[in-house]
Design a protein around this motif. Structure first.
Motif, PDB file in Angstrom:
ATOM      1  N   SER A   7       0.852  -1.183   0.000  1.00 11.88           N
ATOM      2  CA  SER A   7       0.000   0.000   0.000  1.00 11.88           C
ATOM      3  C   SER A   7       0.889   1.235   0.000  1.00 11.88           C
ATOM      4  O   SER A   7       2.094   1.145   0.231  1.00 11.88           O
ATOM      5  N   GLY A   8       0.267   2.393  -0.275  1.00 10.43           N
ATOM      6  CA  GLY A   8       0.998   3.647  -0.185  1.00 10.43           C
ATOM      7  C   GLY A   8       1.389   4.267  -1.516  1.00 10.43           C
ATOM      8  O   GLY A   8       1.956   5.364  -1.548  1.00 10.43           O
ATOM      9  N   GLY A   9       1.109   3.579  -2.605  1.00  9.40           N
ATOM     10  CA  GLY A   9       1.436   4.154  -3.909  1.00  9.40           C
ATOM     11  C   GLY A   9       0.511   5.304  -4.254  1.00  9.40           C
ATOM     12  O   GLY A   9      -0.459   5.581  -3.551  1.00  9.40           O
ATOM     13  N   LEU A  20       5.894   3.585   0.955  1.00  9.59           N
ATOM     14  CA  LEU A  20       5.229   2.321   0.667  1.00  9.59           C
ATOM     15  C   LEU A  20       5.307   1.414   1.889  1.00  9.59           C
ATOM     16  O   LEU A  20       6.314   1.403   2.597  1.00  9.59           O
ATOM     17  N   SER A  21       4.236   0.668   2.108  1.00  7.29           N
ATOM     18  CA  SER A  21       4.202  -0.324   3.177  1.00  7.29           C
ATOM     19  C   SER A  21       3.881  -1.682   2.579  1.00  7.29           C
ATOM     20  O   SER A  21       3.182  -1.779   1.569  1.00  7.29           O
ATOM     21  N   CYS A  22       4.390  -2.718   3.219  1.00 11.41           N
ATOM     22  CA  CYS A  22       4.101  -4.090   2.802  1.00 11.41           C
ATOM     23  C   CYS A  22       3.800  -4.887   4.063  1.00 11.41           C
ATOM     24  O   CYS A  22       4.710  -5.130   4.867  1.00 11.41           O
ATOM     25  N   ILE A  70      14.856   1.605   2.979  1.00  9.44           N
ATOM     26  CA  ILE A  70      14.072   0.428   3.325  1.00  9.44           C
ATOM     27  C   ILE A  70      14.219   0.165   4.812  1.00  9.44           C
ATOM     28  O   ILE A  70      15.305   0.335   5.379  1.00  9.44           O
ATOM     29  N   SER A  71      13.125  -0.226   5.445  1.00 14.27           N
ATOM     30  CA  SER A  71      13.158  -0.547   6.870  1.00 14.27           C
ATOM     31  C   SER A  71      12.096  -1.603   7.150  1.00 14.27           C
ATOM     32  O   SER A  71      11.254  -1.887   6.290  1.00 14.27           O
ATOM     33  N   TYR A  80       8.894  -1.349   4.944  1.00 10.60           N
ATOM     34  CA  TYR A  80       8.593  -0.033   4.389  1.00 10.60           C
ATOM     35  C   TYR A  80       9.625   0.356   3.330  1.00 10.60           C
ATOM     36  O   TYR A  80      10.765  -0.107   3.347  1.00 10.60           O
ATOM     37  N   LEU A  81       9.197   1.250   2.442  1.00  8.28           N
ATOM     38  CA  LEU A  81      10.123   1.880   1.506  1.00  8.28           C
ATOM     39  C   LEU A  81       9.790   3.369   1.485  1.00  8.28           C
ATOM     40  O   LEU A  81       8.771   3.770   0.931  1.00  8.28           O
ATOM     41  N   GLN A  82      10.638   4.155   2.148  1.00 10.22           N
ATOM     42  CA  GLN A  82      10.481   5.605   2.132  1.00 10.22           C
ATOM     43  C   GLN A  82      11.176   6.134   0.889  1.00 10.22           C
ATOM     44  O   GLN A  82      12.375   5.900   0.708  1.00 10.22           O
ATOM     45  N   MET A  83      10.433   6.849   0.058  1.00 12.79           N
ATOM     46  CA  MET A  83      10.968   7.343  -1.207  1.00 12.79           C
ATOM     47  C   MET A  83      10.904   8.875  -1.206  1.00 12.79           C
ATOM     48  O   MET A  83       9.820   9.448  -1.151  1.00 12.79           O
TER      49      MET A  83
END
Length: 124
Positions: A7-9, A20-22, A70-71, A80-83
């Motif tokens: 989610s988060g796109g 982004l979260s997974c 990424i965390s 997570y992917l902080q962009m």
């Protein structure tokens, strides 16, 4: 078995940020190496970032170094992917993936489980 839901796109202007979260199901999430990949139209799926099961080791695609982070939170079964500083060339469907097997972390076929993907579109 692990199920992954991203989610988060969304749509963002160049220079903007998205997170982004997974979310993963299953009780063994903490034992998986996690990765983020992306696929633009007409292109092959591309490695973006990976994180070890402890979170202690991360690796990035050269073109996202210094912009993406990424965390993971093993207590929440989430990666997570902080962009930040997004560019139009970051536009793609982003997938999270999990692996326990050996093999190069940047090769999609070495991952055991995949999410359905979330669209990221960066306008110029």
């Amino acid at each position: 078995q692990v199920q992954l839901v991203e989610s988060g796109g969304g749509l963002v202007q160049a220079g903007g940020s998205l997170r982004l979260s997974c979310a993963a199901s299953g009780r063994t999430f903490s034992s998986y190496r996690m990765g983020w990949f992306r696929q633009a139209p007409g292109k092959e799926r591309e490695f973006v970032a990976t994180i070890s099961w402890t979170g202690g080791t991360t690796v990035y695609l050269d073109s996202v170094k210094g912009r993406f982070t990424i965390s993971r939170d093993n207590a929440k079964n989430t990666v997570y992917l902080q962009m930040n500083s997004l560019k139009p060339e970051d536009t793609a469907v982003y997938y999270c993936a999990a692996k326990t097997s050996a093999g190069s972390y940047y090769v999609p076929s070495t991952y055991d489980y995949w999410g359905q993907g979330t669209q990221v579109t960066v306008s110029s």
